[in-house]
Design an enzyme around this catalytic site. Structure first.
Site, PDB file in Angstrom:
ATOM      1  N   LYS A   1     -43.998  19.799  22.403  1.00  0.00           N
ATOM      2  CA  LYS A   1     -43.507  18.482  21.976  1.00  0.00           C
ATOM      3  C   LYS A   1     -42.897  17.768  23.179  1.00  0.00           C
ATOM      4  O   LYS A   1     -42.183  18.392  23.977  1.00  0.00           O
ATOM      5  CB  LYS A   1     -42.462  18.675  20.869  1.00  0.00           C
ATOM      6  CG  LYS A   1     -41.961  17.374  20.247  1.00  0.00           C
ATOM      7  CD  LYS A   1     -41.007  17.663  19.082  1.00  0.00           C
ATOM      8  CE  LYS A   1     -40.522  16.387  18.407  1.00  0.00           C
ATOM      9  NZ  LYS A   1     -39.599  16.657  17.273  1.00  0.00           N
TER      10      LYS A   1
ATOM     11  N   SER B   1     -40.830  14.482  12.802  1.00  0.00           N
ATOM     12  CA  SER B   1     -41.228  13.849  14.042  1.00  0.00           C
ATOM     13  C   SER B   1     -42.154  14.712  14.913  1.00  0.00           C
ATOM     14  O   SER B   1     -42.788  14.178  15.820  1.00  0.00           O
ATOM     15  CB  SER B   1     -39.980  13.499  14.854  1.00  0.00           C
ATOM     16  OG  SER B   1     -39.305  14.674  15.256  1.00  0.00           O
TER      17      SER B   1
ATOM     18  N   SER C   1     -38.024  17.993  11.016  1.00  0.00           N
ATOM     19  CA  SER C   1     -39.129  17.606  11.900  1.00  0.00           C
ATOM     20  C   SER C   1     -40.092  18.707  12.315  1.00  0.00           C
ATOM     21  O   SER C   1     -41.118  18.414  12.911  1.00  0.00           O
ATOM     22  CB  SER C   1     -38.573  16.946  13.156  1.00  0.00           C
ATOM     23  OG  SER C   1     -38.330  15.596  12.884  1.00  0.00           O
TER      24      SER C   1
HETATM   25  N1  GLN Z   1     -37.098  12.456   9.644  1.00  0.00           N
HETATM   26  C1  GLN Z   1     -35.740  12.748   9.980  1.00  0.00           C
HETATM   27  C2  GLN Z   1     -35.199  11.629  10.840  1.00  0.00           C
HETATM   28  O1  GLN Z   1     -35.858  10.680  10.990  1.00  0.00           O
HETATM   29  C3  GLN Z   1     -35.647  14.053  10.688  1.00  0.00           C
HETATM   30  C4  GLN Z   1     -36.109  13.971  12.080  1.00  0.00           C
HETATM   31  C5  GLN Z   1     -35.964  15.252  12.838  1.00  0.00           C
HETATM   32  O2  GLN Z   1     -35.823  16.324  12.259  1.00  0.00           O
HETATM   33  N2  GLN Z   1     -35.990  15.125  14.148  1.00  0.00           N
HETATM   34  O3  GLN Z   1     -34.128  11.681  11.354  1.00  0.00           O
END
Ligand code: GLN
Length: 490
Positions: free
Chosen positions: A77, A152, A176
């Site tokens: 990532k 994400s 995420s």
């Molecule tokens: N979707 C969640 C957010 O937008 C979690 C994102 C994540 O775990 N990085 O914050």
């Protein structure tokens, strides 16, 4: 060679048996990326030259039997700092940023001899649930290219589901790793907070962020976790508490008690997800586990608490991106203040700006107690609810995501709908617990994941349990993909 069905363990065995060289294996993945990634768009950057050179170096020396994973490729990532490799967090503000050091997890993988294929797409600064917040491209779900891969870590999940690397690293702050794993039909593990060092992970919300594996199966997830976990003097929140997950064993769940989280099932989920989840509950019963409903009343406030705590931490963490030290800087400003304002206005996307504003507001003198402090008190109640549940149950289960992968564009204009994608994962993050999403089946041809949550530092048992479930349900994790007119077989 065809890499489409290979797990990381398969890659390891082929290399150890000298059936394939590291260069041949790396080349095969690069070829598949060239063939398939214009549909999937998982990679932001492929480091062909670097990967082939690292693979050639592995082939050039005698094989070190202690380096079990030497020569096995991996996708990363783009939030993880890799020395000498552009690291953008999918943000314009970090365009061109080349880290001068490796994140601890990267240093560990490098020492183990893994081959870095490239950097994977994500929501900008890991803020989002669909990978549509990337400043550079939208990744597509390999099971249906009109749909999102989740986020994400959408690039990481899509990469594994499309076999563009045998495994990948992602990060999880509120879901995420687990949510994209669920939407792309692969395994995703969020370790206990503190199990894996965050040094060199570009911070979003430091009290929540964790790095973890996305893989084809639970055995690979356990192996990758063992490669990256452990106490690191460079991250004072890391601990050495986690036992090596080892190869997960056993095929029985006899005597284990499972709490089915009431607030994450029933009305909260789409009918198709519920059906698949119900069959997962039955499968656990067939394996000897005892499932019983449990209520955790505070988890319903998880999203509200998270969307104050995470943006508050983000507003502070992202203050460092001001055009002075890293990446993009607005050219031609008259003074320092104008340079800051213009750099940040140009550099950050809409969702990142929204979070910075929410966080700054929640932390401001007049509102701190009403928003930030109240959210922290709610977090304590959530932690307590989980602790009480673990007095009665060995594991807690729920669907990972309330829906299957949604259409690209469907939730972009509605931040709240997007935030609700993480209904079932966010409270687990607030409680710092380990959780894994394992493929449980399909609804209308789209993957559905089962979320299994364990007590702090219970990764070993959690993965053994997940392994038993996975062996029983046998769900395929490689999407049948079409590149142009030619079918690319799984
Ligand atoms: N979707 C969640 C957010 O937008 C979690 C994102 C994540 O775990 N990085 O914050």
């Amino acid at each position: 060679m065809d890499v489409a069905t290979l797990t990381a363990h398969d890659c390891r065995d082929l290399l150890a048996g000298r059936e394939v060289s590291a260069v041949e294996l790396t080349r095969a993945y690069l070829d598949r990326i060239a063939q398939v990634d214009d549909v999937v768009q998982a990679y932001l950057a492929v480091d062909e030259a670097g990967a082939l050179a690292a693979a050639a170096a592995v082939d050039a020396k005698p094989r070190d039997e202690r380096l079990t994973w030497e020569g096995v490729p991996i996708g990363l990532k783009d939030i993880l700092c890799v020395k000498g490799m552009e690291t953008t967090c999918a943000s314009r503000i970090l365009k061109g940023y080349i880290p001068p050091y490796d994140a601890t997890v990267i240093a560990k993988l490098r020492a183990a001899g893994l081959i870095f294929l490239g950097k994977l797409n994500m929501d900008e600064f890991a803020m989002g649930s669909s990978t549509e917040n990337s400043a550079f491209k939208t990744t597509r779900n390999p099971w249906d290219p009109d749909r999102v891969p989740g986020g994400s870590s959408g690039g990481s999940a899509a990469c594994v589901a499309a076999a563009l690397a045998p495994w990948a690293l992602g990060t999880d702050t509120g879901g995420s790793i687990r949510q994209p794993a669920s939407l792309c039909g692969v395994v995703g593990l969020k370790p206990t907070y503190g199990a894996v060092s965050r040094y060199g992970l570009i911070a979003f919300a430091s009290s929540l962020d964790q790095i973890g594996p996305l893989t084809h199966d639970v055995r690979d997830a356990a192996a990758l976790l063992d490669l990256i976990a452990g106490r690191d003097p460079l991250d004072c929140t890391s601990t050495g508490l986690i036992e090596p997950a080892g190869p997960p064993e056993g095929d029985s769940l006899k005597g284990l008690r499972f709490g089915v989280i009431k607030e994450f099932t029933g009305e909260a989920c789409d009918a198709g997800v519920r059906r698949t989840f119900d069959s997962a509950v039955k499968a656990i019963g067939t394996l000897g586990g005892v499932c019983e409903e449990v209520s955790l009343p505070s988890v319903e406030r998880g999203i509200a608490a998270y969307y104050l705590i995470a943006p508050s931490e983000a507003s502070s963490n992202l203050a460092r991106f001001d055009g002075v030290r890293y990446g993009h800087r607005h050219a031609g400003s008259q003074d320092l203040n104008e340079m800051y304002v213009r750099t940040r206005s140009e550099g950050f996307g809409a969702e990142v700006k929204r979070r910075i504003m929410i966080g700054t507001h929640a932390l401001s003198a007049g509102y701190y107690d009403a928003y930030y402090a109240q959210a922290q008190r709610t977090r304590t109640l959530i932690i307590q609810d989980f602790a009480d549940a673990f007095d009665h149950f060995d594991f807690l289960i729920s669907p990972t995501s309330p829906t299957v992968a949604f259409k690209i564009g469907e939730r972009v204009a509605d931040p709240l709908a997007m935030y609700c994608s993480d209904l079932c994962t966010i409270p687990v993050s607030l409680a710092a617990l380990p959780a894994v999403s394992v493929p449980a089946g399909f609804s209308d041809g789209l993957p559905v994941g089962l979320q299994i949550i364990g007590p702090h530092f219970s990764e070993r048992n959690l993965l053994s349990m997940a392994h038993a479930f996975e062996q029983h349900v046998q769900v395929g994790t490689v999407a049948p993909l079409r590149a142009g007119s030619a079918e690319v077989t799984p």
